[in-house]
Design a protein around this motif. Structure first.
Motif, PDB file in Angstrom:
ATOM      1  N   ALA A 129      55.885  54.046  26.021  1.00 41.35           N
ATOM      2  CA  ALA A 129      57.237  54.174  25.476  1.00 41.35           C
ATOM      3  C   ALA A 129      58.264  54.287  26.601  1.00 41.35           C
ATOM      4  CB  ALA A 129      57.320  55.379  24.548  1.00 41.35           C
ATOM      5  N   PRO A 152      55.371  50.717  15.895  1.00 39.08           N
ATOM      6  CA  PRO A 152      56.460  50.671  16.870  1.00 39.08           C
ATOM      7  C   PRO A 152      56.033  51.421  18.143  1.00 39.08           C
ATOM      8  CG  PRO A 152      57.316  51.201  14.694  1.00 39.08           C
ATOM      9  CD  PRO A 152      55.819  51.233  14.600  1.00 39.08           C
ATOM     10  N   ARG A 153      56.391  50.854  19.302  1.00 36.70           N
ATOM     11  CA  ARG A 153      55.941  51.434  20.575  1.00 36.70           C
ATOM     12  C   ARG A 153      56.168  52.944  20.644  1.00 36.70           C
ATOM     13  NH1 ARG A 153      59.082  47.282  22.359  1.00 36.70           N
ATOM     14  NH2 ARG A 153      57.929  45.430  22.968  1.00 36.70           N
ATOM     15  N   ALA A 154      57.307  53.375  20.109  1.00 34.86           N
ATOM     16  CA  ALA A 154      57.661  54.790  20.217  1.00 34.86           C
ATOM     17  C   ALA A 154      56.685  55.683  19.446  1.00 34.86           C
ATOM     18  CB  ALA A 154      59.088  55.014  19.715  1.00 34.86           C
ATOM     19  N   THR A 179      59.553  38.013  43.376  1.00 39.34           N
ATOM     20  CA  THR A 179      59.911  38.898  44.497  1.00 39.34           C
ATOM     21  C   THR A 179      60.228  40.318  44.022  1.00 39.34           C
ATOM     22  OG1 THR A 179      62.155  38.075  44.221  1.00 39.34           O
ATOM     23  CG2 THR A 179      60.815  37.045  45.942  1.00 39.34           C
ATOM     24  N   ARG A 180      60.421  40.471  42.703  1.00 38.62           N
ATOM     25  CA  ARG A 180      60.733  41.806  42.185  1.00 38.62           C
ATOM     26  C   ARG A 180      59.496  42.523  41.686  1.00 38.62           C
ATOM     27  NH1 ARG A 180      64.129  39.938  38.855  1.00 38.62           N
ATOM     28  NH2 ARG A 180      62.818  40.732  37.159  1.00 38.62           N
ATOM     29  N   ALA A 235      56.304  45.035  17.382  1.00 36.43           N
ATOM     30  CA  ALA A 235      56.401  43.876  18.273  1.00 36.43           C
ATOM     31  C   ALA A 235      55.552  42.723  17.741  1.00 36.43           C
ATOM     32  CB  ALA A 235      55.950  44.261  19.682  1.00 36.43           C
ATOM     33  N   GLY A 237      63.488  49.454  30.063  1.00 36.56           N
ATOM     34  CA  GLY A 237      63.855  48.040  30.150  1.00 36.56           C
ATOM     35  C   GLY A 237      62.934  47.210  31.014  1.00 36.56           C
ATOM     36  N   LEU A 238      61.777  47.764  31.348  1.00 39.19           N
ATOM     37  CA  LEU A 238      60.805  46.994  32.140  1.00 39.19           C
ATOM     38  C   LEU A 238      60.021  46.056  31.240  1.00 39.19           C
ATOM     39  CD1 LEU A 238      59.742  50.061  34.233  1.00 39.19           C
ATOM     40  CD2 LEU A 238      60.675  47.971  35.227  1.00 39.19           C
ATOM     41  N   SER A 239      59.618  44.898  31.759  1.00 36.26           N
ATOM     42  CA  SER A 239      58.832  43.938  30.978  1.00 36.26           C
ATOM     43  C   SER A 239      57.549  43.576  31.706  1.00 36.26           C
ATOM     44  CB  SER A 239      59.660  42.681  30.714  1.00 36.26           C
ATOM     45  OG  SER A 239      60.677  42.967  29.779  1.00 36.26           O
ATOM     46  N   VAL A 279      63.635  51.899  22.759  1.00 38.80           N
ATOM     47  CA  VAL A 279      62.210  51.922  23.096  1.00 38.80           C
ATOM     48  C   VAL A 279      61.470  50.774  22.396  1.00 38.80           C
ATOM     49  CG1 VAL A 279      60.061  53.220  22.875  1.00 38.80           C
ATOM     50  CG2 VAL A 279      62.156  54.386  23.597  1.00 38.80           C
ATOM     51  N   ASN A 280      61.742  50.590  21.101  1.00 41.00           N
ATOM     52  CA  ASN A 280      61.099  49.488  20.378  1.00 41.00           C
ATOM     53  C   ASN A 280      61.849  48.175  20.554  1.00 41.00           C
ATOM     54  OD1 ASN A 280      59.008  51.133  19.330  1.00 41.00           O
ATOM     55  ND2 ASN A 280      60.508  52.014  17.916  1.00 41.00           N
ATOM     56  N   ARG A 281      63.038  48.258  21.214  1.00 42.49           N
ATOM     57  CA  ARG A 281      63.864  47.070  21.456  1.00 42.49           C
ATOM     58  C   ARG A 281      64.161  46.328  20.168  1.00 42.49           C
ATOM     59  NH1 ARG A 281      61.106  44.852  27.003  1.00 42.49           N
ATOM     60  NH2 ARG A 281      61.490  46.743  28.216  1.00 42.49           N
ATOM     61  N   CYS A 313      50.942  38.666  25.270  1.00 48.20           N
ATOM     62  CA  CYS A 313      51.990  38.706  24.244  1.00 48.20           C
ATOM     63  C   CYS A 313      53.088  39.708  24.567  1.00 48.20           C
ATOM     64  CB  CYS A 313      51.398  39.080  22.893  1.00 48.20           C
ATOM     65  SG  CYS A 313      50.076  37.983  22.403  1.00 48.20           S
ATOM     66  N   ILE A 371      58.021  53.109  29.674  1.00 52.25           N
ATOM     67  CA  ILE A 371      58.140  51.816  30.365  1.00 52.25           C
ATOM     68  C   ILE A 371      59.065  50.883  29.580  1.00 52.25           C
ATOM     69  CG2 ILE A 371      56.841  49.715  30.969  1.00 52.25           C
ATOM     70  CD1 ILE A 371      54.444  51.751  31.581  1.00 52.25           C
ATOM     71  N   ALA A 372      58.857  50.821  28.259  1.00 49.89           N
ATOM     72  CA  ALA A 372      59.720  49.965  27.431  1.00 49.89           C
ATOM     73  C   ALA A 372      61.145  50.499  27.427  1.00 49.89           C
ATOM     74  CB  ALA A 372      59.173  49.893  26.011  1.00 49.89           C
ATOM     75  N   GLY A 373      61.265  51.821  27.318  1.00 46.20           N
ATOM     76  CA  GLY A 373      62.580  52.438  27.252  1.00 46.20           C
ATOM     77  C   GLY A 373      63.418  52.204  28.497  1.00 46.20           C
ATOM     78  N   ASP A 387      52.507  46.336  23.146  1.00 47.43           N
ATOM     79  CA  ASP A 387      52.964  45.856  21.835  1.00 47.43           C
ATOM     80  C   ASP A 387      52.787  46.911  20.752  1.00 47.43           C
ATOM     81  OD1 ASP A 387      53.618  43.173  22.582  1.00 47.43           O
ATOM     82  OD2 ASP A 387      51.474  42.741  22.689  1.00 47.43           O
ATOM     83  N   HIS A 422      46.441  46.376  23.053  1.00 52.65           N
ATOM     84  CA  HIS A 422      47.641  45.870  23.697  1.00 52.65           C
ATOM     85  C   HIS A 422      48.743  46.919  23.572  1.00 52.65           C
ATOM     86  CE1 HIS A 422      45.129  42.395  23.498  1.00 52.65           C
ATOM     87  NE2 HIS A 422      45.206  42.331  22.188  1.00 52.65           N
TER      88      HIS A 422
END
Lengths: 463, 463
Positions: free
Chosen positions: A236, A350-352, A283-284, B182, A242-244, B101-103, A152, A238-240, A380, A377
């Motif tokens: 936090a 919230p992730r933060a 490839t990334r 999320a 912009g990685l997914s 961070v929480n996007r 998810c 990793i999300a901050g 999330d 998770h």
């Protein structure tokens, strides 16, 4: 005529179970510490028409109806109400269509998640939602609870994949919602209203799901942390950035020890927390995983290592999947007489705020004198604090319940929700009311009243 | 006391408009050929409390309330009901928070889509939904209509991005739905029930949206086809091969000529259809675009060329964005006296049926003796057949209306929906009923009745 006799008369032979020994097997799902009644009859329909007939007969007798899938739920939503008719949907288990061009599948509700996932994979497609019980849970149950899973964090929960439904209403009428097109805005979104309604608004008899192209092979890494809060900070970060990640799971020390005891696989049991991360960006992926690793180190990870091959990556995933059974075994053995058990919680923030949640759970465990293992998770902000209790000891149960309530309160205080993916069922009705407030509850009740005025369908669940 | 006096007394000075010349400007959105009334008053609230006050006063007088955003809608959902109170939300236009961070972003409903898109881009994030009117339409209107756009083929429609709402109910109560996490499954999905409800269930006063990391630079190509059906076949082939273009738009010969006449840019006006495709898959984008090009050629494209640089790619996108104004100009000039107009339709079918839809629209144009240009989101199977009519000629209007009905019927016959993204409003009420059927309509009415028993909010829209 009794309800059981009426059902037997109205439905094909062998569809209705009334043998008390058999009925006992349909009392509850996997939720602990919530009540369950005993059904007067279990209907095992083979068609939508048989579901509609069962609902009409039950309605005529004023007997409540409780739909069940694989009963792998963790909130008691599938628990029988005393004297109810259970409608067990597992027999409606056919995949009706897989359409690679429109990227849709049409399935009956009893299809097992893993069976659908494998069937669409054979067509070069993917059905992403992957709840922990994916090898046994059904799509109907996934839709009724809006199930989540490990994917998810990048691919979303069940509701993102439900395009349309066939539902038997409390009147016995058959409703078709949604569409088979990629887009559509014709009227109110009834589809998403039924998703997550836990069988309280209607009984799902067919599901049209959206499929995706297959994900690319994922690269996997593990980061070992000296504190759970440091792991939360890494999430936090990793999300901050912009990685997914396609996977971002957390295991705490309690779970690492439990898994290692359950099946020794060389996990770092000295770690306070472990983050399992994956990237499937083609490839990334290597660059993204390196960036994730760097952020883990910057957040205080003692060690970060990448899986050297798919076998090692699979082993790490397997370890994560073993967390639940391993923790149950640990709980069982934590008290004499096989009375050890788990209160499995589910909270999302919230992730933060994840680090604060993890610190708070440690504090709550100490304050209430209970062992609490945390897994979930992380990407999330959705954690499963698992509270170890002695079912034979009322004092232990009471401490566990108090810790559970304290975790719920903390989750809401951190701007979170009382359930990220397990649902409300019987376990969290009180907390739903606290989360959505009086106006929200009034609207929820108004919708239930509009679709099920006699409160026939799964009464007492959610609301 | 009149409703206008009561509103003026209850709200800050300057909030309530009653000057007939001003009221006339709030009668309708951009939908053609649907009726519009004149409001008795227009309220321009600055806060949720002022919206609630206006609704309470209107309810007290039994006067209907019609919320409006930028009035760029194409189905008449924002049209005034005769004697109603219009609540114009464009003054509530603040971005309240952007959380990398929480996007998530929290915005008032009057924020313009492009303003939000630029603000989150400045934070290194992305809000994908991009309706054609993105430079003027508001987020509140986007949510109320579940707006789509060109990015939906890969990134989904508005509802996928709405995490939570603040809504003023028909009672004047303020409801908060959803969450800022999320994931979350606490109770019925009220958020998605309000998304797309076109102001008939409540008035949206705040929106919490999910954001994404920025998309990578896209590579763009154009394929020129000898028939629209061949272009439709190419779309099916592209989806069937598991490719996920970030853009897949179709322009027919009528639109190509209209755009070239509106702003000459060297388009192949001899083509019967043009497909505009883009791939934003990073290092794989060139390969994906090449695969898309090959499938277009295999499906019969005369010519496929890739944009050599971002400038050329931007010019192609600009051409697509000019389709609507260009077609309106063409329609205007198609008849004497400036009475030429468009009936703008919106239909979505399963991708595999797109070629049949396009052939069918050609046939319908011939049968009814009207010019119909087709443009739209081919990758979603979502087309906009635009019917050219002479507003001064009842016979021309009647032919246009008949062609419109024939297209709706064809869309449903192909397993599609009567509206892919424009909504029902006043334009498609009859077709909604045909699409969802009597049971579906009964449920939709039951939900409206549950939330707005007095039928106060935007009466006569959708249902």
């Amino acid at each position: 005529m009794t309800i059981a006799t009426a059902l037997a008369a109205a439905l094909p032979e062998g569809t209705v179970l009334t043998d008390p020994d058999l009925l006992a097997g349909y009392r509850r799902d996997e939720a602990d510490l919530v009540p369950a009644g005993t059904p007067v009859a279990v209907v095992r329909p083979r068609s939508t028409a048989e579901v509609a007939t069962a609902v009409r007969v039950a309605a005529g007798h004023g007997v409540p109806v409780v739909p069940q899938g694989a009963r792998t739920g963790l909130a008691g939503a599938a628990n029988a109400v005393e004297g109810c008719v259970v409608i067990a949907m597992t027999g409606m288990d056919r995949i009706l269509a897989i359409d690679p061009v429109n990227r849709t599948a049409v399935v009956q509700p009893g299809v097992v998640n893993a069976v659908l996932a494998k069937a669409v994979a054979a067509e070069g497609l993917r059905y992403p939602p992957d709840p922990g019980s994916w090898e046994s849970c059904t799509i109907g149950g996934n839709v009724a609870t809006n199930a989540g899973g490990m994917c998810c964090v990048k691919y979303g929960v069940t509701t993102e994949y439900v395009l349309g439904l066939e539902v038997v209403l409390a009147t016995g009428e058959v409703l078709r919602t949604g569409r088979r097109t990629a887009k559509g805005v014709a009227g109110y979104d009834l589809t998403r209203l039924f998703v997550g309604s836990e069988g309280t608004l209607g009984i799902i008899t067919e599901v049209t799901v959206a499929l995706r192209p297959p994900a690319e092979a994922a690269l996997t890494a593990v980061a070992v942390f000296p504190t759970t809060a440091a792991a939360g900070a890494a999430v936090a970060a990793i999300a901050g950035e912009g990685l997914s990640p396609s996977l971002l799971e957390l295991l705490d020390a309690t779970h690492l020890a439990a898994i290692e005891a359950y099946r020794p696989m060389g996990l770092r049991t000295d770690a306070r927390a472990l983050l399992l991360a994956a990237a499937d960006t083609g490839t990334r992926a290597a660059d993204d995983l390196a960036a994730i690793a760097a952020l883990c180190e910057r957040s205080g990870a003692d060690e970060v290592f990448a899986a050297t091959d798919v076998t090692e990556a699979a082993a790490l995933l397997e370890a994560r999947r073993l967390a639940h059974p391993a923790m149950e075994k640990l709980a069982l053995e934590s008290f004499p007489g096989g009375n050890g058990g788990l209160i499995i919680d589910d909270v999302a923030v919230p992730r933060a705020r994840l680090a604060e949640l993890l610190d708070g759970v440690d504090r709550i465990a100490a304050e209430h004198g209970v062992a609490i293992g945390v897994v979930g998770h992380a990407g999330d902000g959705n954690m499963h604090p698992n509270i170890v209790v002695d079912r034979a000891d009322p004092a232990s149960l009471e401490r566990g319940r108090r810790a559970f309530d304290a975790i719920m309160r903390l989750g809401l205080d951190l701007g979170g929700t009382c359930t990220g993916e397990h649902g409300v069922g019987l376990l969290k009705r009180e907390w739903l009311a606290r989360e959505v407030g009086p106006v929200g509850m009034r609207v929820q009740h108004a919708i239930k009243q509009a679709l099920d005025p006699a409160n026939l369908l799964n009464p007492g669940k959610i609301l």
